[in-house]
Design a protein around this motif. Structure first.
Motif, PDB file in Angstrom:
ATOM      1  N   GLN A  61       0.852  -1.196   0.000  1.00 14.94           N
ATOM      2  CA  GLN A  61       0.000   0.000   0.000  1.00 14.94           C
ATOM      3  C   GLN A  61       0.884   1.240   0.000  1.00 14.94           C
ATOM      4  N   GLY A  62       0.476   2.260  -0.756  1.00 14.09           N
ATOM      5  CA  GLY A  62       1.216   3.518  -0.771  1.00 14.09           C
ATOM      6  C   GLY A  62       2.388   3.488  -1.738  1.00 14.09           C
ATOM      7  N   HIS A  63       3.472   4.161  -1.367  1.00 11.22           N
ATOM      8  CA  HIS A  63       4.639   4.191  -2.248  1.00 11.22           C
ATOM      9  C   HIS A  63       5.916   4.312  -1.419  1.00 11.22           C
ATOM     10  N   ALA A  64       7.055   3.957  -2.039  1.00 10.63           N
ATOM     11  CA  ALA A  64       8.356   4.016  -1.367  1.00 10.63           C
ATOM     12  C   ALA A  64       9.428   4.398  -2.372  1.00 10.63           C
ATOM     13  N   THR A  65      10.470   5.016  -1.867  1.00  9.36           N
ATOM     14  CA  THR A  65      11.627   5.355  -2.699  1.00  9.36           C
ATOM     15  C   THR A  65      12.845   4.626  -2.149  1.00  9.36           C
ATOM     16  N   GLU A  66      13.506   3.872  -3.007  1.00  7.01           N
ATOM     17  CA  GLU A  66      14.710   3.145  -2.612  1.00  7.01           C
ATOM     18  C   GLU A  66      15.878   3.571  -3.495  1.00  7.01           C
ATOM     19  N   ILE A  67      17.066   3.508  -2.934  1.00  4.32           N
ATOM     20  CA  ILE A  67      18.292   3.747  -3.694  1.00  4.32           C
ATOM     21  C   ILE A  67      19.021   2.410  -3.773  1.00  4.32           C
ATOM     22  N   VAL A  68      19.021   1.810  -4.952  1.00  2.88           N
ATOM     23  CA  VAL A  68      19.646   0.502  -5.148  1.00  2.88           C
ATOM     24  C   VAL A  68      20.887   0.688  -6.009  1.00  2.88           C
ATOM     25  N   ASP A  69      22.047   0.415  -5.419  1.00  7.29           N
ATOM     26  CA  ASP A  69      23.317   0.595  -6.128  1.00  7.29           C
ATOM     27  C   ASP A  69      23.370   1.968  -6.806  1.00  7.29           C
ATOM     28  N   ASP A  70      23.028   2.996  -6.028  1.00  3.75           N
ATOM     29  CA  ASP A  70      23.089   4.406  -6.450  1.00  3.75           C
ATOM     30  C   ASP A  70      22.012   4.792  -7.467  1.00  3.75           C
ATOM     31  N   LYS A  71      21.040   3.923  -7.710  1.00  2.81           N
ATOM     32  CA  LYS A  71      19.961   4.266  -8.643  1.00  2.81           C
ATOM     33  C   LYS A  71      18.646   4.406  -7.874  1.00  2.81           C
ATOM     34  N   LYS A  72      17.919   5.500  -8.152  1.00  2.10           N
ATOM     35  CA  LYS A  72      16.662   5.769  -7.466  1.00  2.10           C
ATOM     36  C   LYS A  72      15.529   4.956  -8.093  1.00  2.10           C
ATOM     37  N   ILE A  73      14.769   4.264  -7.230  1.00  2.00           N
ATOM     38  CA  ILE A  73      13.646   3.440  -7.687  1.00  2.00           C
ATOM     39  C   ILE A  73      12.419   3.804  -6.860  1.00  2.00           C
ATOM     40  N   THR A  74      11.308   4.049  -7.530  1.00  2.00           N
ATOM     41  CA  THR A  74      10.056   4.347  -6.846  1.00  2.00           C
ATOM     42  C   THR A  74       9.106   3.175  -6.983  1.00  2.00           C
ATOM     43  N   LEU A  75       8.590   2.689  -5.868  1.00  2.00           N
ATOM     44  CA  LEU A  75       7.622   1.596  -5.855  1.00  2.00           C
ATOM     45  C   LEU A  75       6.249   2.153  -5.495  1.00  2.00           C
ATOM     46  N   ASN A  76       5.244   1.766  -6.281  1.00  2.00           N
ATOM     47  CA  ASN A  76       3.860   2.135  -5.997  1.00  2.00           C
ATOM     48  C   ASN A  76       3.073   0.882  -5.621  1.00  2.00           C
ATOM     49  N   THR A  77       1.843   1.065  -5.164  1.00  2.00           N
ATOM     50  CA  THR A  77       1.022  -0.059  -4.711  1.00  2.00           C
ATOM     51  C   THR A  77       1.022  -1.197  -5.732  1.00  2.00           C
ATOM     52  N   GLY A  78       1.369  -2.400  -5.265  1.00  2.00           N
ATOM     53  CA  GLY A  78       1.371  -3.581  -6.136  1.00  2.00           C
ATOM     54  C   GLY A  78       2.695  -3.869  -6.799  1.00  2.00           C
ATOM     55  N   ASP A  79       3.663  -2.943  -6.709  1.00  2.00           N
ATOM     56  CA  ASP A  79       4.972  -3.164  -7.330  1.00  2.00           C
ATOM     57  C   ASP A  79       5.832  -4.081  -6.453  1.00  2.00           C
ATOM     58  N   LEU A  80       6.769  -4.758  -7.116  1.00  2.00           N
ATOM     59  CA  LEU A  80       7.647  -5.697  -6.425  1.00  2.00           C
ATOM     60  C   LEU A  80       9.088  -5.463  -6.865  1.00  2.00           C
ATOM     61  N   LEU A  81       9.991  -5.359  -5.897  1.00  2.00           N
ATOM     62  CA  LEU A  81      11.419  -5.201  -6.176  1.00  2.00           C
ATOM     63  C   LEU A  81      12.139  -6.439  -5.672  1.00  2.00           C
ATOM     64  N   LEU A  82      12.885  -7.110  -6.557  1.00  2.00           N
ATOM     65  CA  LEU A  82      13.677  -8.270  -6.181  1.00  2.00           C
ATOM     66  C   LEU A  82      15.139  -7.868  -6.120  1.00  2.00           C
ATOM     67  N   LEU A  83      15.761  -8.050  -4.965  1.00  2.00           N
ATOM     68  CA  LEU A  83      17.142  -7.634  -4.734  1.00  2.00           C
ATOM     69  C   LEU A  83      18.052  -8.853  -4.670  1.00  2.00           C
ATOM     70  N   ASP A  84      19.139  -8.773  -5.399  1.00  2.00           N
ATOM     71  CA  ASP A  84      20.106  -9.851  -5.429  1.00  2.00           C
ATOM     72  C   ASP A  84      20.888  -9.911  -4.124  1.00  2.00           C
ATOM     73  N   GLU A  85      21.396 -11.079  -3.804  1.00  2.00           N
ATOM     74  CA  GLU A  85      22.325 -11.219  -2.693  1.00  2.00           C
ATOM     75  C   GLU A  85      23.532 -10.309  -2.940  1.00  2.00           C
ATOM     76  N   GLY A  86      23.838  -9.485  -1.955  1.00  2.00           N
ATOM     77  CA  GLY A  86      24.982  -8.600  -2.096  1.00  2.00           C
ATOM     78  C   GLY A  86      24.674  -7.233  -2.675  1.00  2.00           C
ATOM     79  N   SER A  87      23.455  -7.018  -3.176  1.00  2.00           N
ATOM     80  CA  SER A  87      23.120  -5.696  -3.700  1.00  2.00           C
ATOM     81  C   SER A  87      22.983  -4.706  -2.536  1.00  2.00           C
ATOM     82  N   THR A  88      23.338  -3.453  -2.785  1.00  2.00           N
ATOM     83  CA  THR A  88      23.325  -2.424  -1.750  1.00  2.00           C
ATOM     84  C   THR A  88      22.118  -1.515  -1.942  1.00  2.00           C
ATOM     85  N   HIS A  89      21.369  -1.281  -0.859  1.00  2.00           N
ATOM     86  CA  HIS A  89      20.208  -0.382  -1.010  1.00  2.00           C
ATOM     87  C   HIS A  89      19.865   0.287   0.314  1.00  2.00           C
ATOM     88  N   SER A  90      19.153   1.394   0.184  1.00  2.00           N
ATOM     89  CA  SER A  90      18.617   2.120   1.325  1.00  2.00           C
ATOM     90  C   SER A  90      17.179   2.486   0.992  1.00  2.00           C
TER      91      SER A  90
END
Length: 324
Positions: A83-112
């Motif tokens: 629900q809602g939205h989120a902003t993540e920084i994955v390996d220095d790239k900005k990603i915005t997630l909205n309701t229903g979106d899915l982000l799959l992160l690899d082992e060892g990937s860096t994010h905030s």
């Protein structure tokens, strides 16, 4: 989704109350959840495998109201925007997630993760490579799909294939979201056999993602890659006794030729992949039984104790006694 669970997920926790008041991150994990040795080496938080005590998949709701610091982990992670939205920084790239979106992160990937608001519900689903079945990959091998390649690289640790994350945006067909909701329900309802049901739902989810997010363009099946998959499947099923020489005879190939094809396709030697499969089986037995380590080594096909302990620590970043 179960209404009671959804309402519970919306409730503010004590840590969130502190973060809301200070707008600063409050530690929500015990010290042993963070791999201190790797954290110093990587110059950032490295989350360990402590999440998987007595379970194969770990699920939690992300705490709101404060930025979550940059970190990495020794497992795979899905961030599902319930629900809602989120902003993540994955390996220095900005990603915005909205309701229903899915982000799959690899082992060892860096994010905030930037601070979430009152109405933002981000669900973390953590799982390890051993939850990806070789049989599942074998069934999916004809798929012209970027996610298939991602999963395959996870199973074989292909150092030449580096894809740190994948983003799946919500589609009109809510099949993927329905499966995710079932996984979350099963986890929080804590009913009998929930762990087995969640693992089955995870396999279904992976197949649905492959089906819903194909690549464009014609697919050309590679004979060498199919042979590598057959060898991988044999390793998964016969890890205790399987050998390269026996498989070469089984598939009517020269041993050196099969060895070269396998390494070319998967990025590792046959012995490296076999050792990893044996370690995965040993880890499962260590975590779920009281069998002596020597017995477990015998059951997975490893005879040298020094070799076993060295490889186990390199792979799991911990000792067998710690996991037990």
């Amino acid at each position: 989704m179960n209404t009671r669970i959804l309402n519970a997920l919306k409730q503010t926790t004590l840590i969130e109350e502190k973060q809301k008041a200070s707008h600063c991150f409050v530690e929500d994990m015990p010290p042993y959840a963070i791999n201190q040795e790797l954290s110093l080496k990587e110059h950032g938080r490295v989350l360990s495998n402590y999440f998987f005590k007595n379970k194969d998949i770990y699920i939690s709701r992300h705490n709101r109201y404060a930025d979550y610091p940059t970190h990495t982990h020794t497992f795979l992670e899905m961030n599902y925007m319930l629900q809602g939205h989120a902003t993540e920084i994955v390996d220095d790239k900005k990603i915005t997630l909205n309701t229903g979106d899915l982000l799959l992160l690899d082992e060892g990937s860096t994010h905030s993760i930037k601070a979430l608001g009152d109405n933002d519900l981000l669900i973390n689903i953590l799982f390890r490579t051993k939850n990806i079945s070789i049989n599942l990959l074998n069934d999916l091998r004809r798929s012209n799909n970027i996610f298939y390649d991602f999963l395959l690289s996870q199973v074989i640790e292909d150092s030449n294939h580096k894809r740190d994350y994948l983003v799946f945006t919500k589609k009109r067909n809510n099949e993927v979201q329905e499966t995710l909701d079932r996984i979350i329900d099963e986890y929080y309802l804590k009913r009998d056999f929930s762990n087995s049901i969640i693992k089955s739902y995870l396999s279904i989810l992976l197949v649905q993602l492959v089906r819903e997010y194909p690549l464009n363009g014609p697919h050309q099946e590679n004979k060498s890659s199919l042979l590598a998959i057959k060898v991988l499947k044999a390793i998964a099923e016969e890890y205790k006794t399987v050998s390269l020489e026996e498989l070469a005879n089984r598939y009517n190939y020269n041993k050196n030729y099969l060895s070269n094809i396998f390494k070319s396709e998967v990025g590792q030697t046959f012995s490296e992949v076999l050792t990893r499969q044996r370690l995965i089986q040993a880890h499962t037995l260590i975590a779920s039984t009281s069998l002596p380590i020597a017995t477990i080594m015998e059951q997975v096909g490893i005879k040298n104790k020094t070799f076993f302990y060295q490889k186990y620590k390199n792979y799991y970043k911990t000792l067998p006694s710690t996991d037990r």
